[in-house]
Design a protein around this motif. Structure first.
Motif, PDB file in Angstrom:
ATOM      1  N   ASP A  79      29.480  48.754  33.112  1.00  0.00           N
ATOM      2  CA  ASP A  79      30.212  49.111  34.333  1.00  0.00           C
ATOM      3  C   ASP A  79      29.503  50.293  34.986  1.00  0.00           C
ATOM      4  O   ASP A  79      29.316  51.337  34.358  1.00  0.00           O
ATOM      5  CB  ASP A  79      31.658  49.475  33.973  1.00  0.00           C
ATOM      6  N   PHE A 136      29.448  45.366  37.955  1.00  0.00           N
ATOM      7  CA  PHE A 136      29.960  45.045  36.630  1.00  0.00           C
ATOM      8  C   PHE A 136      29.224  43.833  36.081  1.00  0.00           C
ATOM      9  O   PHE A 136      29.049  42.828  36.784  1.00  0.00           O
ATOM     10  CB  PHE A 136      31.465  44.741  36.702  1.00  0.00           C
ATOM     11  N   ALA A 195      38.021  42.048  36.369  1.00  0.00           N
ATOM     12  CA  ALA A 195      36.947  42.988  36.676  1.00  0.00           C
ATOM     13  C   ALA A 195      36.822  43.247  38.176  1.00  0.00           C
ATOM     14  O   ALA A 195      36.295  44.287  38.585  1.00  0.00           O
ATOM     15  CB  ALA A 195      35.622  42.461  36.135  1.00  0.00           C
ATOM     16  N   ARG A 252      39.791  51.426  38.653  1.00  0.00           N
ATOM     17  CA  ARG A 252      38.887  52.247  37.826  1.00  0.00           C
ATOM     18  C   ARG A 252      39.482  53.651  37.761  1.00  0.00           C
ATOM     19  O   ARG A 252      39.132  54.540  38.550  1.00  0.00           O
ATOM     20  CB  ARG A 252      37.494  52.285  38.416  1.00  0.00           C
TER      21      ARG A 252
END
Length: 259
Positions: free
Chosen positions: A123, A149, A235, A240
């Motif tokens: 990441d 990612f 994802a 985040r």
């Protein structure tokens, strides 16, 4: 005789106030306190201590006043999607209360325990934005972030799909852009060094610009196909969130840039 008696009577009345005053108890003596025993320099020492405290409180602001640029080493122990990220940033001090930053963070994990049938994941984030200080050390950061990612599909899924031929379908890859928001503190230590903590920071993808994977076209197993699609969705837009990101900053002062 009558004049003598009148004199004696007047004299007696004149003695009454004096007698009453004599009987009135004297006021108690003033007690000596610790403050009375302090030397004359105590007030100066207190003023000097207050001034020194004020200087320390404003030290971070004063350090930014003298700074033109800085480099920053970063560590995010509690970072999503992947913890234990390391990174660097380059900082430009537009004013003492406005600092522009270009930041790169990267984290890698070999085998995530929370996702079945997925191997190594990477990441990465590249952010540009500014940090706005309020007062001495407290700051608010905001900006734009580019995300990348990558994840490798586990061997069990690959064997069921291709019989071992994994040359083109073992990699999942996503790229996107979004925003960054955070709050933190930075404290000057002296000798061009500053330490800081971003208490909480959110990097949120908004737009996916690239989405590549060949596995779903190569497998006929519907469950495997759905598992990989779920990973891609997770994802793509999972927040985040970064908590307690540590900063070690080395700043360059104005005199280094003089010709």
């Amino acid at each position: 005789m009558k004049y003598f008696a009148a004199f004696i009577l007047a004299f007696s009345f004149s003695l009454v106030p004096a007698a009453l005053a004599a009987e009135k108890p004297a006021p108690p003596a003033k007690e000596t306190t610790a403050a009375d025993t302090l030397p004359d320099t105590s007030s100066k020492q207190i003023e000097a201590g207050i001034e020194k405290t004020s200087e320390n409180i404003n030290k971070s602001y004063q350090d930014r006043e003298l700074s033109k640029a800085a480099v920053n080493i970063l560590y995010g122990p509690l970072d999503l999607l992947i913890p234990n990220k390391f990174g660097v940033s380059a900082n430009y001090f537009r004013t003492p209360n406005e600092v522009w930053e270009l930041e790169y963070m990267r984290g890698k994990i070999a085998a995530p325990f929370f996702i079945d049938d997925i191997g190594a994941m990477v990441d990465e984030r590249l952010s540009i934005g500014k940090r706005i200080f309020s007062g001495n050390s407290f700051n608010f950061s905001c900006g734009l972030t580019y995300f990348r990612f990558k994840a490798h599909i586990g061997s069990d899924l690959l064997n069921r799909a291709t019989g071992g031929n994994t040359s083109n379908i073992d990699l999942l890859e996503l790229e996107g852009v979004g925003f960054r928001l955070g709050v933190g503190n930075r404290w000057a230590l002296g000798k061009n060094l500053t330490v800081g903590v971003d208490w909480i920071e959110l990097n949120q993808p908004l737009i996916i610009t690239k989405e590549e994977e060949g596995f779903t076209d190569a497998t006929t197993n519907q469950d495997d196909k759905e598992d990989v699609e779920d990973v891609m969705k997770w994802a793509s837009y999972f927040p985040r969130l970064n908590i307690l990101k540590l900063n070690l900053v080395y700043s360059f002062k104005y005199n280094l840039f003089k010709l």
